[in-house]
Design a protein around this motif. Structure first.
Motif, PDB file in Angstrom:
ATOM      1  N   SER A 235       0.826  -1.205   0.000  1.00  0.00           N
ATOM      2  CA  SER A 235       0.000   0.000   0.000  1.00  0.00           C
ATOM      3  C   SER A 235       0.862   1.258   0.000  1.00  0.00           C
ATOM      4  CB  SER A 235      -0.920  -0.019   1.220  1.00  0.00           C
ATOM      5  OG  SER A 235      -1.671   1.166   1.289  1.00  0.00           O
ATOM      6  N   ASN A 239       0.880   4.078  -2.973  1.00  0.00           N
ATOM      7  CA  ASN A 239       0.641   5.496  -2.666  1.00  0.00           C
ATOM      8  C   ASN A 239       1.792   6.367  -3.162  1.00  0.00           C
ATOM      9  OD1 ASN A 239      -1.827   5.021  -1.431  1.00  0.00           O
ATOM     10  ND2 ASN A 239      -0.896   4.701   0.593  1.00  0.00           N
ATOM     11  N   TYR A 242       1.335   6.796  -6.880  1.00  0.00           N
ATOM     12  CA  TYR A 242       0.281   7.755  -7.213  1.00  0.00           C
ATOM     13  C   TYR A 242       0.750   9.192  -6.966  1.00  0.00           C
ATOM     14  CZ  TYR A 242      -2.947   3.810  -7.539  1.00  0.00           C
ATOM     15  OH  TYR A 242      -3.574   2.645  -7.912  1.00  0.00           O
ATOM     16  N   ASN A 243       1.467   9.417  -5.874  1.00  0.00           N
ATOM     17  CA  ASN A 243       2.000  10.764  -5.610  1.00  0.00           C
ATOM     18  C   ASN A 243       3.021  11.168  -6.672  1.00  0.00           C
ATOM     19  OD1 ASN A 243       0.468  10.960  -3.271  1.00  0.00           O
ATOM     20  ND2 ASN A 243       2.091  10.092  -1.982  1.00  0.00           N
TER      21      ASN A 243
END
Length: 383
Positions: A235, A239, A242-243
């Motif tokens: 996870s 993340n 995505y950032n």
């Protein structure tokens, strides 16, 4: 100085002025004033004027000669560039023709796309023949007819020749109107086709750019399919991806907005910009005096635009090209960093899997050891 002295000086000045007026009125000669030879002064003035006019004429001739020499030098340099460009275009044409011939070889006859192209070529050839038959041939026939009438018109009477002239003029006007209508229709068709092709080219470029951006923004299959025994770790990696993607998307949007702002400041229309770009492409980047040459040629090709407009358009074009290059570098950097990130993420997940497997093996060994110890303790107690 007191008031009495000032009064005395004023009286003295007035007396000297009165004496001068008295001498001039009574024609009393004085050694201080000599008679003026106005004829000599007039002659000197005329000589100075002639010398000045001669000098001005020489300067004008020199300036004109300099301009003519500069113009001839520019034309000579333009001719050299045109000749090199002509040779380059000929080479490109021969290469393209050979590629087209090889493309239409017998091996590719069954290709559906090539078959459509050949049919389209045949259709264009038929349309060209129809255009020659309906437009060009009647004009040539009318031209020959007019030459014949002009040659034999002197053989008829004045009234008869005048009536023939009126008929000829009416016929010429009728043909002019027809040709004007045909040319207007062709111009509209040309503009429609150009707009259609331009729209498609923009759609293709936008789609390609958008598709590339979407591909870079999508979650990689390597990260999506890999299993990780530690959900928090996976996870966290997702993340971070995505950032990372959001940061580059923001930069790409800013770059697109910058390109749109620069494009709105262009000083030339689309057609004039096409001419501008075509002229610039003719002059190589390593050519000596390149900017002087292409600005001179642009002023000849676009006489309705001032040099200031061309220089301003050049400035915005350079800004647009620089921003576009920065956008390309941004996408390349995004792609490279994305690959590096995926590679590191895959290695991290692989290490996590290996660590988890080792921990599982250690746990199994520990459990087995505990079971062995328990058995040994039980045996010891029995003894």
């Amino acid at each position: 100085m007191n008031k009495r002295d000032q009064l005395f000086m004023t009286i003295q000045k007035n007396d000297s002025s009165d004496n001068l007026i008295f001498h001039m009125k009574n024609e009393i000669r004085s050694t201080k004033y000599k008679p003026v030879d106005y004829q000599q002064l007039h002659a000197l003035t005329e000589a100075k004027k002639l010398a000045s006019a001669s000098t001005e004429l020489k300067i004008r001739k020199t300036v004109q000669t300099s301009k003519l020499s500069k113009e001839q030098t520019l034309i000579k340099q333009h001719k050299q560039v045109w000749w090199q460009e002509h040779q380059r275009l000929n080479e490109v044409r021969y290469k393209m023709e050979s590629e087209i011939k090889s493309l239409f070889s017998e091996e590719n006859i069954g290709n559906e796309c090539l078959s459509d192209l050949m049919n389209f070529e045949q259709e264009l050839s038929e349309q060209w023949c129809t255009y020659l038959k309906n437009v060009i041939n009647p004009i040539q026939q009318l031209r020959e007819d007019l030459k014949y009438r002009q040659h034999h018109i002197s053989q008829y009477s004045h009234s008869h020749s005048e009536s023939n002239s009126m008929k000829v003029l009416e016929e010429v006007d009728f043909v002019k109107k027809q040709l004007k209508a045909v040319y207007e229709q062709l111009r509209l068709e040309q503009q429609e086709i150009e707009n259609y092709l331009s729209d498609w080219s923009m759609k293709i470029l936008d789609h390609s750019s958008e598709e590339r951006s979407n591909l870079l923004s999508q979650l990689p299959m390597e990260l999506e399919t890999l299993e990780c025994p530690y959900p928090d770790l996976k996870s966290s990696i997702l993340n971070e991806f995505y950032n990372f993607t959001e940061k580059y998307q923001k930069k790409l949007q800013d770059s697109d907005l910058q390109l749109e702002d620069i494009y709105r400041n262009f000083q030339l229309s689309d057609e004039d910009h096409w001419i501008y770009q075509a002229v610039l492409d003719q002059y190589p980047g390593d050519l000596c005096g390149r900017r002087t040459l292409y600005l001179d040629m642009l002023q000849r090709c676009l006489p309705h635009k001032s040099r200031h407009d061309l220089v301003e358009h050049e400035k915005y074009c350079n800004q647009y090209r620089f921003a576009k290059e920065q956008r390309r570098i941004l996408i390349l950097s995004w792609n490279k960093n994305r690959r590096d990130f995926i590679q590191k993420a895959v290695l991290t997940l692989a290490e996590a899997c290996a660590t988890h497997e080792m921990e599982s093996m250690l746990a199994k060994d520990r459990k087995k050891q505990q079971e062995v110890c328990a058995d040994l303790k039980a045996k010891v107690r029995r003894f």
